[in-house]
Design an enzyme around this catalytic site. Structure first.
Site, PDB file in Angstrom:
ATOM      1  N   TYR A  38       0.842  -1.198   0.000  1.00  0.00           N
ATOM      2  CA  TYR A  38       0.000   0.000   0.000  1.00  0.00           C
ATOM      3  C   TYR A  38       0.881   1.255   0.000  1.00  0.00           C
ATOM      4  CZ  TYR A  38      -3.348   3.503   1.643  1.00  0.00           C
ATOM      5  OH  TYR A  38      -4.121   4.626   1.767  1.00  0.00           O
ATOM      6  N   SER A  84      -2.375  12.526   9.531  1.00  0.00           N
ATOM      7  CA  SER A  84      -1.612  11.319   9.266  1.00  0.00           C
ATOM      8  C   SER A  84      -0.140  11.711   9.256  1.00  0.00           C
ATOM      9  CB  SER A  84      -2.070  10.809   7.912  1.00  0.00           C
ATOM     10  OG  SER A  84      -1.411   9.637   7.604  1.00  0.00           O
ATOM     11  N   GLU A 116       9.712   8.205  18.974  1.00  0.00           N
ATOM     12  CA  GLU A 116       8.857   7.237  19.672  1.00  0.00           C
ATOM     13  C   GLU A 116       8.583   6.034  18.788  1.00  0.00           C
ATOM     14  OE1 GLU A 116       5.264   9.452  20.171  1.00  0.00           O
ATOM     15  OE2 GLU A 116       6.243  11.028  21.328  1.00  0.00           O
ATOM     16  N   LYS A 118       6.529   3.651  16.603  1.00  0.00           N
ATOM     17  CA  LYS A 118       5.262   3.834  15.901  1.00  0.00           C
ATOM     18  C   LYS A 118       4.440   2.585  16.163  1.00  0.00           C
ATOM     19  CE  LYS A 118       3.283   5.320  11.525  1.00  0.00           C
ATOM     20  NZ  LYS A 118       2.200   4.358  11.405  1.00  0.00           N
ATOM     21  N   ASP A 120       1.689  -0.147  16.042  1.00  0.00           N
ATOM     22  CA  ASP A 120       0.872  -0.627  14.937  1.00  0.00           C
ATOM     23  C   ASP A 120      -0.505  -1.006  15.472  1.00  0.00           C
ATOM     24  OD1 ASP A 120       0.237  -1.187  12.383  1.00  0.00           O
ATOM     25  OD2 ASP A 120       1.460  -2.991  12.207  1.00  0.00           O
ATOM     26  N   TYR A 226      -1.368   3.359  24.454  1.00  0.00           N
ATOM     27  CA  TYR A 226      -0.288   4.301  24.733  1.00  0.00           C
ATOM     28  C   TYR A 226      -0.669   5.665  24.157  1.00  0.00           C
ATOM     29  CZ  TYR A 226       3.425   1.053  26.234  1.00  0.00           C
ATOM     30  OH  TYR A 226       4.188   0.150  26.923  1.00  0.00           O
ATOM     31  N   LYS A 316       9.565   4.254   8.563  1.00  0.00           N
ATOM     32  CA  LYS A 316       8.990   2.908   8.547  1.00  0.00           C
ATOM     33  C   LYS A 316      10.093   1.858   8.585  1.00  0.00           C
ATOM     34  CE  LYS A 316       5.069   2.131   7.707  1.00  0.00           C
ATOM     35  NZ  LYS A 316       3.728   2.421   7.245  1.00  0.00           N
ATOM     36  N   CYS A 410       3.794 -41.975   1.552  1.00  0.00           N
ATOM     37  CA  CYS A 410       4.983 -41.186   1.847  1.00  0.00           C
ATOM     38  C   CYS A 410       5.643 -40.750   0.538  1.00  0.00           C
ATOM     39  CB  CYS A 410       5.968 -42.013   2.669  1.00  0.00           C
ATOM     40  SG  CYS A 410       7.543 -41.171   2.889  1.00  0.00           S
ATOM     41  N   CYS A 413       9.179 -42.642   0.291  1.00  0.00           N
ATOM     42  CA  CYS A 413       9.377 -44.091   0.166  1.00  0.00           C
ATOM     43  C   CYS A 413       8.118 -44.825  -0.286  1.00  0.00           C
ATOM     44  CB  CYS A 413       9.882 -44.674   1.490  1.00  0.00           C
ATOM     45  SG  CYS A 413       8.641 -44.666   2.784  1.00  0.00           S
ATOM     46  N   CYS A 428       4.932 -41.232   8.370  1.00  0.00           N
ATOM     47  CA  CYS A 428       5.426 -42.403   7.648  1.00  0.00           C
ATOM     48  C   CYS A 428       6.057 -43.308   8.695  1.00  0.00           C
ATOM     49  CB  CYS A 428       6.469 -41.996   6.605  1.00  0.00           C
ATOM     50  SG  CYS A 428       7.343 -43.421   5.919  1.00  0.00           S
ATOM     51  N   CYS A 433      12.648 -45.592   5.806  1.00  0.00           N
ATOM     52  CA  CYS A 433      12.349 -44.487   4.886  1.00  0.00           C
ATOM     53  C   CYS A 433      13.601 -43.603   4.726  1.00  0.00           C
ATOM     54  CB  CYS A 433      11.184 -43.669   5.437  1.00  0.00           C
ATOM     55  SG  CYS A 433      10.882 -42.152   4.530  1.00  0.00           S
TER      56      CYS A 433
HETATM   57  S1  IVH Z   1       1.916  11.162  16.061  1.00  0.00           S
HETATM   58  C1  IVH Z   1       0.043  14.478  13.449  1.00  0.00           C
HETATM   59  N1  IVH Z   1       3.053   9.197  17.359  1.00  0.00           N
HETATM   60  O1  IVH Z   1       0.651   6.670  13.072  1.00  0.00           O
HETATM   61  C2  IVH Z   1       0.787  13.283  13.858  1.00  0.00           C
HETATM   62  N2  IVH Z   1       1.479   8.664  15.655  1.00  0.00           N
HETATM   63  O2  IVH Z   1       0.456   7.594  10.162  1.00  0.00           O
HETATM   64  C3  IVH Z   1       0.005  12.410  14.726  1.00  0.00           C
HETATM   65  N3  IVH Z   1       1.093   6.284  15.386  1.00  0.00           N
HETATM   66  O3  IVH Z   1      -2.542   8.029  12.934  1.00  0.00           O
HETATM   67  C4  IVH Z   1       0.597  11.123  14.927  1.00  0.00           C
HETATM   68  N4  IVH Z   1       2.457   5.609  16.956  1.00  0.00           N
HETATM   69  O4  IVH Z   1      -2.141   6.080  14.490  1.00  0.00           O
HETATM   70  C5  IVH Z   1       2.186   9.544  16.390  1.00  0.00           C
HETATM   71  N5  IVH Z   1       4.123   7.537  18.600  1.00  0.00           N
HETATM   72  C6  IVH Z   1       3.254   7.898  17.649  1.00  0.00           C
HETATM   73  C7  IVH Z   1       2.518   6.947  16.919  1.00  0.00           C
HETATM   74  C8  IVH Z   1       1.647   7.382  15.924  1.00  0.00           C
HETATM   75  C9  IVH Z   1       1.585   5.239  16.033  1.00  0.00           C
HETATM   76  C10 IVH Z   1       0.118   6.207  14.280  1.00  0.00           C
HETATM   77  C11 IVH Z   1      -1.110   7.010  14.515  1.00  0.00           C
HETATM   78  C12 IVH Z   1      -1.237   7.906  13.347  1.00  0.00           C
HETATM   79  C13 IVH Z   1      -0.394   7.223  12.329  1.00  0.00           C
HETATM   80  C14 IVH Z   1       0.150   8.194  11.341  1.00  0.00           C
END
Ligand code: IVH
Length: 668
Positions: A38, A84, A116, A118, A120, A226, A316, A410, A413, A428, A433
């Site tokens: 994606y 985002s 920090e 990220k 998931d 978190y 990423k 098998c 054998c 088997c 074998c």
């Molecule tokens: S800050 C304006 N901090 O990543 C920025 N996002 O692609 C706001 N995410 O929608 C996001 N860990 O779901 C921030 N330590 C972190 C994060 C984090 C995961 C996610 C979050 C956001 C997405 C952005």
């Protein structure tokens, strides 16, 4: 002009594709491609739009965030849009990020950052009024999300009331709801048993759980939270992200302990490597690291673009999932005769490694996942773990896919396969074998067996095919002359091979027992047997009752051991091994008390005072182990002149690095 025409057409395709995948991901929690794929589509769209800015249309995915809210929940308008993040995929792009910051804020001499993990999971906003949790929502399209307050209330990590005397009048906390790996596996196991469809990953499981209309169902899911920000820093009156995390913690939130203050970009890069190295060991999934300019004042000046802030980026990690096609299923016969289906895949790159096979464990697993030849499948690989198929993407089926059939005979054998009671595996049961024989030999010389260097899987297959080794004693009858003449061998490798074989003759009883591959006797049980019986002779003479009196050994294991040593063919083989000088005994355990026991070293570069072989010998004599490549078990990297890429990797893995002088001290 033609270029532009082509760009227009491609952009139209990309918009359509991305919209489809957005719906699968955000609204249905059922993606049909891996996140990395994606990201690639999205990046192509952004690149094209950058080249042809006048082709950006208002409904381009670059202009908005995520999916529309589900109809079943009430909608909530976020007071401040939930944005985002822009993705970067390489360390170099982090430098570009800093350069952009400097260009934008000409007068700022330098920046410090907070980096920090990220998470998931799923982004949510929690609204607190006078310290009370009153409203919780999903991100939705960034402006309007879904009201999931009732569901969020079931999550223990989300305080219903903020701590402290004087709560802010309004606080809008943003963070990530996620499910840890253990909870995810347990949930999927339960769903599998109940015949319900499995979740592809913890993120989908968390999203699916939060979107339950009945919050009693959410309450049963192991969700966690978190926080990582608030909608408007003035709500808490703090000046930096670092301060904010501290305040959130004081208000009763659990803050991710892996968030780091980084006074410069170098520390950001360092933390990225650190997180990458520990990623697989964490008990929750992260898909990268988020870097934020620490100062809220600077964040404010930097401001936002259409869907992303200028003051933060997501770095990423290499992907660990990808989609590809299931081409065929092979059936492998293991050393105990168990037949394991192995998926043959159209090769696909996952996190820098090409994957073309994946384990399917057993028939039960194939059934549960309803895999069919020709299916598009989601494949996952993490660290050193064998790749596995997460699920078939049933929606992409055309009708021409063929269900996977298990063999009746098998494949090695031709003997009839049986399924023993209470077992998942087809087996088997032919004692002769050839596939089982070869596997037993490979197990014997391999890491959890005698660990004979140079006698790995490929070499054993070669020796077996050449009929030079057909049973265990044959290994000890090998000579340098024989090995030298084989394809791919030379005098040196043959000499090394023979000396590694000779060195394995003085082996601890536990290791020897585990190498034999007696059913139900793994490394742990082998250790118990050694502890109790000390020598092979005493163990062989032990009655069933004596075996059963060992703590940790039950009927099944005792039965298996008695059967094994009751077999005349086994006795004959052990006798031959003894004649060839193989002397397993507890006395050989002393090795582990040597000065370097527990130490595993890897060499790189050239040493001035030792040849590589001599250095290896020294380490081994002192009880250490020498590995050829870096992995989690390696404790020290010895670095000579002109080290290769291993040095960098060792630093990432946190392995101790010694130069030649350090090595000298180490071994003296
Ligand atoms: S800050 C304006 N901090 O990543 C920025 N996002 O692609 C706001 N995410 O929608 C996001 N860990 O779901 C921030 N330590 C972190 C994060 C984090 C995961 C996610 C979050 C956001 C997405 C952005």
């Amino acid at each position: 002009m033609e270029d532009k025409q082509a760009a227009w057409e491609r952009l139209r395709q990309l918009r359509e594709e991305i919209a489809y995948h957005d719906r699968r991901y955000y609204e249905l929690d059922q993606p049909v491609i891996a996140d990395s794929e994606y990201d690639r589509l999205f990046r192509e769209l952004l690149d094209l739009e950058r080249l042809f800015p006048d082709l950006v249309v208002s409904d381009s995915p670059s202009q908005r965030v995520g999916g529309a809210p589900l109809e079943k929940f009430e909608t909530v308008q976020h007071r401040h849009a939930m944005l985002s993040l822009e993705n970067v995929f390489a360390e170099g792009e982090l430098r570009d990020f800093e350069e952009r910051l400097s260009r934008f804020l000409k007068d700022a001499p330098r920046f410090d950052y907070v980096a920090e993990p990220k998470m998931d999971g799923l982004a949510v906003e929690l609204v607190y009024e006078n310290g009370l949790f009153v409203l919780g929502s999903t991100r939705g399209d960034g402006r309007i999300g879904e009201n999931i307050t009732r569901n969020l209330r079931t999550i223990a990590a989300i305080p219903r009331r903020l701590q402290g005397e004087d709560p802010p009048r309004l606080l809008e906390v943003r963070g990530e709801v996620f499910m840890d790996r253990a909870g995810f596996h347990k949930l999927n196991e339960e769903r599998g048993n109940a015949g319900e469809p499995l979740f592809a990953n913890p993120r989908n499981a968390a999203a699916g759980s939060l979107r339950q209309l009945d919050s009693r169902l959410t309450a049963r899911r192991p969700l966690d939270f978190y926080p990582y920000g608030i909608s408007d820093p003035s709500q808490l009156g703090c000046a930096t992200q670092l301060e904010l995390l501290g305040q959130l913690s004081a208000l009763g939130f659990k803050v991710n302990p892996l968030a780091r203050f980084c006074p410069s970009l170098a520390e950001v890069v360092g933390h990225y490597r650190h997180l990458l190295a520990m990623r697989d060991g964490l008990d929750y999934e992260i898909d990268g690291m988020v870097v934020k300019v620490n100062s809220f004042g600077l964040q404010e000046r930097l401001g936002n673009k259409a869907r992303t802030p200028r003051w933060a980026v997501a770095c990423k990690f290499p992907a660990c999932q990808a989609t590809t096609r299931l081409v065929a299923v092979d059936f492998q016969v293991g050393r105990t005769g168990a037949v394991t289906p192995v998926a043959i895949l159209e090769p696909v790159a996952i996190g820098g490694v090409t994957v073309s096979r994946a384990t399917l464990h057993n028939e039960e697993e194939v059934r549960r996942k309803d895999l069919r030849l020709g299916d598009m499948v989601l494949v996952q690989r993490a660290g050193d773990v064998i790749p596995e198929i997460v699920q078939a993407i049933a929606d992409l089926r055309t009708g021409s896919e063929i269900p996977v059939a298990m063999p009746g005979l098998c494949p090695a054998c031709g003997h009839v396969l049986v399924r023993e009671e209470g077992e998942a595996a087809l087996r088997c049961v032919n004692a002769h074998c050839p596939a089982q024989r070869l596997r037993s030999l490979i197990h014997f010389t391999g890491k959890s067996g005698m660990d004979i260097e140079g006698l790995g899987r490929k070499v054993m297959a070669q020796l077996f095919a050449e009929k030079l080794v057909t049973d265990l004693p044959d290994i000890y009858a090998l000579t340098q002359e024989t090995l030298e003449q084989l394809e791919g061998w030379a005098a040196k490798s043959a000499e090394n091979g023979v000396s590694a074989i000779a060195a394995s003759k003085n082996v601890s009883l536990a290791r020897f027992l585990s190498a034999l591959g007696i059913r139900h006797v793994g490394e742990v049980t082998a250790g118990l047997l050694e502890e109790r019986f000390q020598t092979l002779e005493k163990l062989m003479a032990a009655s069933r009752e004596e075996l059963l009196s060992v703590e940790g050994i039950g009927e099944q294991v005792a039965g298996s051991i008695s059967d094994y040593f009751g077999d005349p063919a086994v006795l004959n083989m052990l006798h031959r091994l003894r004649e060839l000088g193989v002397e397993p005994s507890r006395a050989n355990v002393e090795k582990t008390e040597l000065p370097l026991s527990g130490v595993v070293v890897v060499f790189t570069g050239t040493l001035a005072a030792f040849s590589r072989d001599e250095a290896k010998e020294i380490v081994k004599k002192l009880g250490g182990q020498v590995a050829s490549s870096l992995n989690r078990k390696v404790t020290h990297l010895i670095c000579g002149d002109k080290p290769g890429s291993k040095l960098k990797k060792a630093e990432e893995l946190g392995v101790v690095v010694l130069d030649e002088q350090g090595f000298q001290q180490f071994i003296s």
